[in-house]
Design a protein around this motif. Sequence first.
Motif, short mmCIF file in Angstrom:
data_model
loop_
_atom_site.label_atom_id
_atom_site.label_comp_id
_atom_site.label_asym_id
_atom_site.label_seq_id
_atom_site.Cartn_x
_atom_site.Cartn_y
_atom_site.Cartn_z
N VAL A 93 0.85 -1.19 0.00
CA VAL A 93 0.00 0.00 0.00
C VAL A 93 0.89 1.23 0.00
O VAL A 93 1.89 1.29 0.72
N GLY A 94 0.55 2.19 -0.82
CA GLY A 94 1.29 3.43 -0.88
C GLY A 94 0.69 4.40 0.11
O GLY A 94 -0.52 4.61 0.13
N ALA A 95 1.54 4.98 0.92
CA ALA A 95 1.04 5.89 1.95
C ALA A 95 2.02 7.01 2.15
O ALA A 95 3.23 6.80 2.10
N TRP A 96 1.49 8.17 2.41
CA TRP A 96 2.35 9.32 2.64
C TRP A 96 2.90 9.27 4.06
O TRP A 96 2.17 9.22 5.02
N ALA A 97 4.19 9.28 4.16
CA ALA A 97 4.85 9.34 5.47
C ALA A 97 6.05 10.25 5.31
O ALA A 97 7.18 9.87 5.59
N GLY A 98 5.81 11.45 4.81
CA GLY A 98 6.90 12.36 4.49
C GLY A 98 7.44 12.08 3.11
O GLY A 98 8.18 12.86 2.55
N ALA A 99 7.06 10.96 2.58
CA ALA A 99 7.50 10.58 1.23
C ALA A 99 6.49 9.58 0.71
O ALA A 99 5.75 8.97 1.47
N ASN A 100 6.49 9.41 -0.59
CA ASN A 100 5.57 8.43 -1.18
C ASN A 100 6.17 7.05 -1.09
O ASN A 100 6.66 6.50 -2.07
N ASN A 101 6.17 6.50 0.11
CA ASN A 101 6.79 5.19 0.29
C ASN A 101 5.74 4.09 0.30
O ASN A 101 4.54 4.35 0.41
N LEU A 102 6.22 2.88 0.15
CA LEU A 102 5.38 1.71 0.09
C LEU A 102 5.49 0.91 1.37
O LEU A 102 6.59 0.73 1.90
N PHE A 103 4.33 0.41 1.85
CA PHE A 103 4.31 -0.51 2.98
C PHE A 103 3.96 -1.88 2.43
O PHE A 103 2.91 -2.07 1.83
N PHE A 104 4.85 -2.83 2.64
CA PHE A 104 4.71 -4.15 2.06
C PHE A 104 4.17 -5.17 3.05
O PHE A 104 4.42 -5.08 4.27
N GLY A 105 3.46 -6.17 2.51
CA GLY A 105 3.13 -7.34 3.30
C GLY A 105 4.34 -8.25 3.40
O GLY A 105 5.41 -7.95 2.84
N THR A 106 4.17 -9.36 4.08
CA THR A 106 5.29 -10.27 4.31
C THR A 106 5.50 -11.23 3.14
O THR A 106 6.47 -11.99 3.14
N GLY A 107 4.62 -11.20 2.17
CA GLY A 107 4.82 -11.98 0.97
C GLY A 107 4.16 -13.35 1.00
O GLY A 107 3.91 -13.92 2.07
N THR A 108 3.87 -13.86 -0.20
CA THR A 108 3.37 -15.22 -0.39
C THR A 108 4.28 -15.91 -1.39
O THR A 108 4.47 -15.40 -2.50
N ARG A 109 4.83 -17.05 -0.97
CA ARG A 109 5.69 -17.79 -1.90
C ARG A 109 4.84 -18.76 -2.70
O ARG A 109 4.10 -19.56 -2.12
N LEU A 110 4.95 -18.67 -4.01
CA LEU A 110 4.17 -19.53 -4.90
C LEU A 110 5.06 -20.62 -5.48
O LEU A 110 6.10 -20.33 -6.09
N THR A 111 4.64 -21.86 -5.29
CA THR A 111 5.29 -23.01 -5.90
C THR A 111 4.35 -23.58 -6.96
O THR A 111 3.15 -23.73 -6.70
N VAL A 112 4.87 -23.86 -8.14
CA VAL A 112 4.08 -24.43 -9.23
C VAL A 112 4.58 -25.83 -9.51
O VAL A 112 5.77 -26.02 -9.79
N ILE A 113 3.70 -26.80 -9.44
CA ILE A 113 4.09 -28.18 -9.70
C ILE A 113 3.59 -28.61 -11.08
O ILE A 113 2.53 -28.17 -11.52
N PRO A 114 4.36 -29.44 -11.76
CA PRO A 114 4.01 -29.84 -13.13
C PRO A 114 2.73 -30.68 -13.15
O PRO A 114 2.41 -31.36 -12.19
#
Lengths: 114, 113
Positions: A93-114
């Motif tokens: 999410v982009g939020a103003w905190a003195g700058a146009n910085n981004l706050f990130f989630g912790t991520g989702t790792r995607l594995t693709v199996i054949p």
Amino acid sequence: AQSVTQPDIHITVSEGASLELRCNYSYGATPYLFWYVQSPGQGLQLLLKYFSGDTLVQGIKGFEAEFKRSQSSFNLRKPSVHWSDAAEYFCAVGAWAGANNLFFGTGTRLTVIP
Amino acid sequence: DAGVTQSPTHLIKTRGQHVTLRCSPISGHKSVSWYQQVLGQGPQFIFQYYEKEERGRGNFPDRFSARQFPNYSSELNVNALLLGDSALYLCASSLQGTDYGYTFGSGTRLTVV
């Protein structure tokens, strides 16, 4: 305060199957929302972004995301996953905190199996 | 066109040492932002610079500092390194830093031992 929650740490899907990655945000104003992808040892690549307007956003590589204000969600979807989609996905999410910085989630790792 | 370039790609430092990381933005981009990504976490905002002025700072101790040069390249400096500073440091550039139009570099992997 702004925050992003990605409830799924790791998802495994079969190649050709559909994909949905969840993202919930907390932000007082109208949010700017983003999805990034990160391959191992690489930087972040922007998949798509939402600023305003149509709540269904199309991105690169066949990805789309839908903004739902009532649910504070911005879930990422792809109808048919390819093996090359295996990576880490971050919602931000982009939020103003003195700058146009981004706050990130912790991520989702995607594995693709054949 | 060259993307965002960061150097070095990897380095190992000892606790207590100082480190300097470098970033060259995309040609024409005047804003540079720095993010720290600890293993298993999302990136966390450290600084943003625009036209050589600090525009924003994240919740990091004073051991972290940065500057931007007249050619818009940037350095991130970290003093008195701690083990917890081990992370991937990402640089992102944008035209003006006001539109979230960031392009990220591949990062510098810092390991503190």
